[in-house]
Design an enzyme around this catalytic site. Sequence first.
Site, PDB file in Angstrom:
ATOM      1  N   LYS A  22      23.209 -15.635  65.083  1.00  8.37           N
ATOM      2  CA  LYS A  22      22.860 -14.471  64.247  1.00  8.37           C
ATOM      3  C   LYS A  22      23.501 -13.211  64.819  1.00  8.37           C
ATOM      4  O   LYS A  22      24.113 -12.435  64.101  1.00  8.37           O
ATOM      5  CB  LYS A  22      21.351 -14.301  64.224  1.00  8.37           C
ATOM      6  CG  LYS A  22      20.870 -12.957  63.701  1.00  8.37           C
ATOM      7  CD  LYS A  22      19.366 -12.824  63.626  1.00  8.37           C
ATOM      8  CE  LYS A  22      18.724 -12.445  64.913  1.00  8.37           C
ATOM      9  NZ  LYS A  22      18.773 -11.003  65.230  1.00  8.37           N
ATOM     10  N   ASN A  23      23.391 -13.029  66.140  1.00  8.53           N
ATOM     11  CA  ASN A  23      23.814 -11.763  66.757  1.00  8.53           C
ATOM     12  C   ASN A  23      25.312 -11.670  66.971  1.00  8.53           C
ATOM     13  O   ASN A  23      25.812 -10.670  67.479  1.00  8.53           O
ATOM     14  CB  ASN A  23      23.052 -11.529  68.065  1.00  8.53           C
ATOM     15  CG  ASN A  23      21.578 -11.267  67.780  1.00  8.53           C
ATOM     16  OD1 ASN A  23      21.200 -11.090  66.618  1.00  8.53           O
ATOM     17  ND2 ASN A  23      20.764 -11.288  68.803  1.00  8.53           N
ATOM     18  N   ARG A  92      17.782  -3.546  61.497  1.00 11.44           N
ATOM     19  CA  ARG A  92      18.399  -2.429  62.210  1.00 11.44           C
ATOM     20  C   ARG A  92      19.864  -2.678  62.497  1.00 11.44           C
ATOM     21  O   ARG A  92      20.626  -1.730  62.689  1.00 11.44           O
ATOM     22  CB  ARG A  92      17.694  -2.129  63.527  1.00 11.44           C
ATOM     23  CG  ARG A  92      16.654  -3.075  63.961  1.00 11.44           C
ATOM     24  CD  ARG A  92      16.098  -2.791  65.298  1.00 11.44           C
ATOM     25  NE  ARG A  92      16.602  -1.609  65.902  1.00 11.44           N
ATOM     26  CZ  ARG A  92      16.102  -0.387  65.712  1.00 11.44           C
ATOM     27  NH1 ARG A  92      15.111  -0.243  64.871  1.00 11.44           N
ATOM     28  NH2 ARG A  92      16.605   0.649  66.316  1.00 11.44           N
ATOM     29  N   CYS A 116      10.697  -0.313  65.657  1.00 13.45           N
ATOM     30  CA  CYS A 116      10.377  -1.685  65.229  1.00 13.45           C
ATOM     31  C   CYS A 116       9.289  -2.199  66.181  1.00 13.45           C
ATOM     32  O   CYS A 116       8.931  -1.528  67.145  1.00 13.45           O
ATOM     33  CB  CYS A 116      11.624  -2.558  65.203  1.00 13.45           C
ATOM     34  SG  CYS A 116      11.973  -3.403  66.712  1.00 13.45           S
ATOM     35  N   ARG A 121      13.827   1.767  70.000  1.00 18.57           N
ATOM     36  CA  ARG A 121      15.218   1.341  69.719  1.00 18.57           C
ATOM     37  C   ARG A 121      16.051   2.446  69.061  1.00 18.57           C
ATOM     38  O   ARG A 121      16.567   2.304  67.974  1.00 18.57           O
ATOM     39  CB  ARG A 121      15.208   0.061  68.886  1.00 18.57           C
ATOM     40  CG  ARG A 121      14.478  -1.070  69.596  1.00 18.57           C
ATOM     41  CD  ARG A 121      14.458  -2.339  68.813  1.00 18.57           C
ATOM     42  NE  ARG A 121      15.787  -2.979  68.806  1.00 18.57           N
ATOM     43  CZ  ARG A 121      16.045  -4.090  68.109  1.00 18.57           C
ATOM     44  NH1 ARG A 121      15.110  -4.644  67.376  1.00 18.57           N
ATOM     45  NH2 ARG A 121      17.250  -4.616  68.135  1.00 18.57           N
ATOM     46  N   ASP A 304      15.652 -11.796  74.845  1.00 22.35           N
ATOM     47  CA  ASP A 304      15.353 -12.581  73.637  1.00 22.35           C
ATOM     48  C   ASP A 304      14.783 -13.952  73.957  1.00 22.35           C
ATOM     49  O   ASP A 304      14.400 -14.685  73.048  1.00 22.35           O
ATOM     50  CB  ASP A 304      16.621 -12.756  72.782  1.00 22.35           C
ATOM     51  CG  ASP A 304      17.055 -11.445  72.172  1.00 22.35           C
ATOM     52  OD1 ASP A 304      18.170 -11.382  71.635  1.00 22.35           O
ATOM     53  OD2 ASP A 304      16.287 -10.474  72.255  1.00 22.35           O
ATOM     54  N   VAL A 326      13.977  -4.548  79.278  1.00 22.76           N
ATOM     55  CA  VAL A 326      14.901  -4.052  78.247  1.00 22.76           C
ATOM     56  C   VAL A 326      14.183  -3.293  77.145  1.00 22.76           C
ATOM     57  O   VAL A 326      14.591  -2.204  76.756  1.00 22.76           O
ATOM     58  CB  VAL A 326      15.738  -5.219  77.659  1.00 22.76           C
ATOM     59  CG1 VAL A 326      16.643  -4.731  76.553  1.00 22.76           C
ATOM     60  CG2 VAL A 326      16.528  -5.923  78.761  1.00 22.76           C
ATOM     61  N   ARG A 396      14.054 -14.782  59.954  1.00 22.09           N
ATOM     62  CA  ARG A 396      15.135 -13.809  60.159  1.00 22.09           C
ATOM     63  C   ARG A 396      16.183 -14.384  61.103  1.00 22.09           C
ATOM     64  O   ARG A 396      17.351 -14.038  61.034  1.00 22.09           O
ATOM     65  CB  ARG A 396      14.587 -12.515  60.798  1.00 22.09           C
ATOM     66  CG  ARG A 396      13.644 -11.762  59.938  1.00 22.09           C
ATOM     67  CD  ARG A 396      13.352 -10.412  60.539  1.00 22.09           C
ATOM     68  NE  ARG A 396      14.607  -9.701  60.832  1.00 22.09           N
ATOM     69  CZ  ARG A 396      14.646  -8.458  61.284  1.00 22.09           C
ATOM     70  NH1 ARG A 396      13.518  -7.809  61.521  1.00 22.09           N
ATOM     71  NH2 ARG A 396      15.783  -7.851  61.517  1.00 22.09           N
TER      72      ARG A 396
HETATM   73  C1  EPZ Z   1      20.763  -6.507  70.307  1.00 25.68           C
HETATM   74  O1  EPZ Z   1      19.949  -5.436  69.851  1.00 25.68           O
HETATM   75  C2  EPZ Z   1      20.195  -7.753  69.657  1.00 25.68           C
HETATM   76  N1  EPZ Z   1      20.304  -7.653  68.200  1.00 25.68           N
HETATM   77  C3  EPZ Z   1      18.732  -7.941  70.071  1.00 25.68           C
HETATM   78  O2  EPZ Z   1      18.295  -9.176  69.526  1.00 25.68           O
HETATM   79  C4  EPZ Z   1      18.652  -8.038  71.593  1.00 25.68           C
HETATM   80  O3  EPZ Z   1      17.305  -8.126  71.991  1.00 25.68           O
HETATM   81  C5  EPZ Z   1      19.293  -6.789  72.211  1.00 25.68           C
HETATM   82  O4  EPZ Z   1      20.647  -6.653  71.740  1.00 25.68           O
HETATM   83  C6  EPZ Z   1      19.318  -6.857  73.732  1.00 25.68           C
HETATM   84  O5  EPZ Z   1      20.029  -7.988  74.150  1.00 25.68           O
HETATM   85  C7  EPZ Z   1      21.498  -7.912  67.618  1.00 25.68           C
HETATM   86  O6  EPZ Z   1      22.489  -8.199  68.273  1.00 25.68           O
HETATM   87  C8  EPZ Z   1      21.541  -7.819  66.126  1.00 25.68           C
HETATM   88  P1  EPZ Z   1      20.566  -2.693  72.714  1.00 25.68           P
HETATM   89  P2  EPZ Z   1      20.422  -3.902  70.129  1.00 25.68           P
HETATM   90  O7  EPZ Z   1      21.291  -1.604  72.011  1.00 25.68           O
HETATM   91  O8  EPZ Z   1      21.886  -3.796  69.993  1.00 25.68           O
HETATM   92  C9  EPZ Z   1      18.010   1.010  74.214  1.00 25.68           C
HETATM   93  C10 EPZ Z   1      16.886 -10.634  68.389  1.00 25.68           C
HETATM   94  O9  EPZ Z   1      15.789 -11.065  68.724  1.00 25.68           O
HETATM   95  N2  EPZ Z   1      18.998   1.822  73.467  1.00 25.68           N
HETATM   96  O10 EPZ Z   1      21.282  -3.454  73.786  1.00 25.68           O
HETATM   97  O11 EPZ Z   1      19.577  -3.034  69.297  1.00 25.68           O
HETATM   98  C11 EPZ Z   1      17.113   0.220  73.269  1.00 25.68           C
HETATM   99  O12 EPZ Z   1      16.015   1.017  72.869  1.00 25.68           O
HETATM  100  C12 EPZ Z   1      17.213  -9.167  68.589  1.00 25.68           C
HETATM  101  O13 EPZ Z   1      17.830 -11.336  67.923  1.00 25.68           O
HETATM  102  C13 EPZ Z   1      18.913   3.211  73.537  1.00 25.68           C
HETATM  103  O14 EPZ Z   1      18.039   3.758  74.208  1.00 25.68           O
HETATM  104  O15 EPZ Z   1      20.012  -3.756  71.656  1.00 25.68           O
HETATM  105  C14 EPZ Z   1      16.675  -0.944  74.102  1.00 25.68           C
HETATM  106  O16 EPZ Z   1      15.568  -0.558  74.898  1.00 25.68           O
HETATM  107  C15 EPZ Z   1      16.001  -8.387  69.043  1.00 25.68           C
HETATM  108  N3  EPZ Z   1      19.825   3.945  72.849  1.00 25.68           N
HETATM  109  C16 EPZ Z   1      17.875  -1.215  75.017  1.00 25.68           C
HETATM  110  O17 EPZ Z   1      18.675  -0.014  74.970  1.00 25.68           O
HETATM  111  C17 EPZ Z   1      20.815   3.371  72.090  1.00 25.68           C
HETATM  112  O18 EPZ Z   1      21.619   4.111  71.491  1.00 25.68           O
HETATM  113  C18 EPZ Z   1      18.739  -2.376  74.565  1.00 25.68           C
HETATM  114  O19 EPZ Z   1      19.192  -2.096  73.260  1.00 25.68           O
HETATM  115  C19 EPZ Z   1      20.878   1.964  72.026  1.00 25.68           C
HETATM  116  C20 EPZ Z   1      19.962   1.193  72.720  1.00 25.68           C
END
Ligand code: EPZ
Length: 417
Positions: A22-23, A92, A116, A121, A304, A326, A396
């Site tokens: 998916k990701n 998102r 969420c 996030r 995850d 995270v 999802r």
């Molecule tokens: C991706 O989300 C994945 N989703 C998530 O999978 C996964 O948990 C996550 O990466 C971490 O590995 C997809 O790929 C579609 P991040 P993403 O930006 O990109 C903070 C699932 O279960 N952050 O690495 O949103 C954020 O709040 C989903 O398949 C900021 O503060 O993750 C979080 O605490 C859930 N500012 C941390 O970084 C930003 O601008 C990691 O977020 C961006 C992120």
Amino acid sequence: MDKIVIKGGVSLNGEVQISGAKNSALPLLFATLLAKGQSELSNVPALRDINTAVKLLRELGAEIDAQADCYQINTDKIKSVEAPYELVKTMRASVLVLGPLLARFGQARVSLPGGCAIGARPINLHLKGLEALGAKIKLEHGYVEATAEKLRGAKISFDLPTVGGTENLLMAAALADGETVLENAAREPEIVQLAEALISMGANIEGAGTAIIQIQGVASLNPLRCRVIPDRIEAGTFMIAAAITAGNILVRGAVREDQEALISKLTEAGAVIQAEVDGLRVIGSKKLAPVDIRTSVFPGFPTDMQAQFMALMTKAEGTSRISETVFENRFMHVCELQRMGADIQIDGHSAIIRGTDHMTGAPVMATDLRASASLILAGLASGNTTEVSRIYHLDRGYEKIEEKLAALGANIWREQE
Ligand code: EPZ
């Protein structure tokens, strides 16, 4: 709404084919916006989130033909650059249209995703990076209004290795003027596949999979053609299904290099993991040892997989500690596991799990994607019946999970709620 019913206590045996990731499929679908013409993606998983991404692309004007797991996407007639709140709030990852739309059309209007279940996030790092490339960003009425005459390469250092931020900036920088360097970039396998796909489109990218990625912008890109990699989180979930039911499962599509952290922890817990030609075989053990984990960015233990591993630890002979570093609110599954008899105490960003051998089935409620998987795993390992409601969360990110589990011997089915 549907629910999933499980009569637990059965050891799972056999083999399961993991679907496309998916990701990885999501950023790849949005990367097609970077080029005119017809792109093709294969091994796309049948998931709600993929349907949402297709709906968004069609709203932008893309023509999409899906035949089983093969998607043809034509972006010659993009007529809108707006990702509306109705779609972004349900998924998102829709914010990943920002980079491609800005890079190809010089503008984008994307709803802020809002919070969420697992955390706030924010996307501040995405926006900071795009501004560094010369984009003008305004936040109005809950929307990001972004414009850019022409993106210019820049050096961007992420405060934290954001997966989505790295993906958005990779796609934007591919068509920017000059060189972009992403420092403290995310290193997930999905980032590597996205970079490889962009390179196959004509992009000039080096270092994907490491913390420093260099992109030399090019004038235009060709359509992409690629096969989505297997889903390492689905694979990890089935690996834990073997461990938690003391079963023996060949997880076809599981890639050792993508699972090192999980393999190490499952081995410590007492499972045996063997690499086979096209996957990993996991042999569970009736006796499970308690194991501490601390989630981290790749290649650390994946956030995850945290909820699923917690389900496993509810059966361990001893006390384990799980720290979630995270996301700030990713313990929603704890209350539901407690309803099934688990002994778990939350202490800030950590959960202390005292293993027990009398988890009982119960009616429980899914709250987010991976929490749902954790409840299914706990149900498989508990005596009597578990009913998991609100499984639209599960749909999802898992393709036909109850069918795949039933094929491994589980007593599991889907019912109308
Ligand atoms: C991706 O989300 C994945 N989703 C998530 O999978 C996964 O948990 C996550 O990466 C971490 O590995 C997809 O790929 C579609 P991040 P993403 O930006 O990109 C903070 C699932 O279960 N952050 O690495 O949103 C954020 O709040 C989903 O398949 C900021 O503060 O993750 C979080 O605490 C859930 N500012 C941390 O970084 C930003 O601008 C990691 O977020 C961006 C992120």
